[in-house]
Structure formats: structure tokens, C-alpha cells
Design a protein around this motif. Structure first.
Motif, short mmCIF file in Angstrom:
data_model
loop_
_atom_site.label_atom_id
_atom_site.label_comp_id
_atom_site.label_asym_id
_atom_site.label_seq_id
_atom_site.Cartn_x
_atom_site.Cartn_y
_atom_site.Cartn_z
N LEU A 222 38.97 -44.46 -12.33
CA LEU A 222 37.90 -45.03 -13.14
C LEU A 222 36.72 -44.07 -13.28
O LEU A 222 35.91 -44.22 -14.19
CB LEU A 222 37.43 -46.36 -12.56
CG LEU A 222 38.47 -47.48 -12.59
CD1 LEU A 222 37.95 -48.70 -11.86
CD2 LEU A 222 38.86 -47.82 -14.01
N ALA A 223 36.63 -43.08 -12.40
CA ALA A 223 35.53 -42.13 -12.46
C ALA A 223 35.80 -41.01 -13.47
O ALA A 223 34.92 -40.21 -13.74
CB ALA A 223 35.29 -41.52 -11.07
N ILE A 224 36.99 -40.97 -14.02
CA ILE A 224 37.36 -39.93 -14.99
C ILE A 224 37.23 -40.50 -16.39
O ILE A 224 37.69 -41.61 -16.66
CB ILE A 224 38.81 -39.45 -14.73
CG1 ILE A 224 38.93 -38.87 -13.33
CG2 ILE A 224 39.23 -38.44 -15.78
CD1 ILE A 224 40.34 -38.51 -12.95
N GLU A 225 36.63 -39.75 -17.27
CA GLU A 225 36.52 -40.17 -18.66
C GLU A 225 37.91 -40.38 -19.25
O GLU A 225 38.84 -39.61 -18.94
CB GLU A 225 35.78 -39.11 -19.49
CG GLU A 225 34.30 -39.00 -19.16
CD GLU A 225 33.54 -40.25 -19.53
OE1 GLU A 225 33.84 -40.86 -20.58
OE2 GLU A 225 32.64 -40.62 -18.76
N PRO A 226 38.11 -41.39 -20.08
CA PRO A 226 39.44 -41.68 -20.64
C PRO A 226 40.09 -40.47 -21.32
O PRO A 226 41.28 -40.20 -21.10
CB PRO A 226 39.18 -42.80 -21.64
CG PRO A 226 37.97 -43.49 -21.11
CD PRO A 226 37.14 -42.40 -20.49
N GLN A 227 39.35 -39.71 -22.12
CA GLN A 227 39.95 -38.56 -22.80
C GLN A 227 40.36 -37.48 -21.79
O GLN A 227 41.40 -36.85 -21.93
CB GLN A 227 38.99 -37.96 -23.83
CG GLN A 227 39.62 -36.85 -24.65
CD GLN A 227 40.87 -37.30 -25.41
OE1 GLN A 227 40.85 -38.32 -26.10
NE2 GLN A 227 41.95 -36.57 -25.28
N THR A 228 39.55 -37.30 -20.75
CA THR A 228 39.89 -36.33 -19.71
C THR A 228 41.16 -36.76 -18.99
O THR A 228 42.04 -35.93 -18.72
CB THR A 228 38.73 -36.20 -18.70
OG1 THR A 228 37.55 -35.81 -19.40
CG2 THR A 228 39.04 -35.20 -17.62
#
Length: 85
Positions: free
Chosen positions: A22-28
């Protein structure tokens, strides 16, 4: 490290890293997955399998039509020839 799996993981990969997804941006996150999959993906092999599957479906339809006409049955699935195997 109290978990025996952690020791094996470190021995195999060198580091024990934990990240909250959840700490990672969706596109990343999508890019990470895509990058990992791209190492193993063979587009030409995929295309060959898709074509072979389509050809097999065409042959099954043709065979169904031949059997249906031979036994004077209405055309369509259920003629006794199956696509399994």
C-alpha cells in the motif's frame, strides 16, 4: 531471525526486505510487476500458442460439421466429437 524461512531467504537473495504494498504508488507497483514478468515473457511463443489454439478450434468446428452432415444432424456442438485431449 527467528523464522527458518528468513534464513533461507537471506541465503538465497542476500537481504531480508519487507515493503508494504500500500506504500507503493499504483503505477510503480504495475511497473515492478511488468518488469518482473517481462524477463520471462516470450511474445512470439505466446502468439504461436494463440494461433495453434485458434487453428485447433477451427478444426474441431470443421470435424463437427462433417460428422453432423454425415449423420444428418443439425450443425453445432454436441455431435460427439469433443475438443478434449
Amino acid at each position: 531471525m527467528t523464522d527458518s524461512r528468513a534464513r533461507r531467504f537471506v541465503a538465497r537473495h542476500g537481504d531480508l526486505v519487507q515493503v508494504e504494498a500500500l506504500a507503493i504508488e499504483p503505477q510503480t507497483l504495475r511497473d515492478l510487476y511488468q518488469s518482473a514478468l517481462d524477463r520471462y515473457w516470450d511474445q512470439s511463443h505466446y502468439d504461436e500458442v494463440v494461433e495453434a489454439t485458434a487453428e485447433r478450434s477451427r478444426l474441431v468446428e470443421l470435424a463437427d460439421g462433417l460428422v453432423d452432415s454425415r449423420y444428418d444432424r443439425p450443425r453445432g456442438r454436441g455431435s460427439g466429437i469433443t475438443g478434449s485431449g
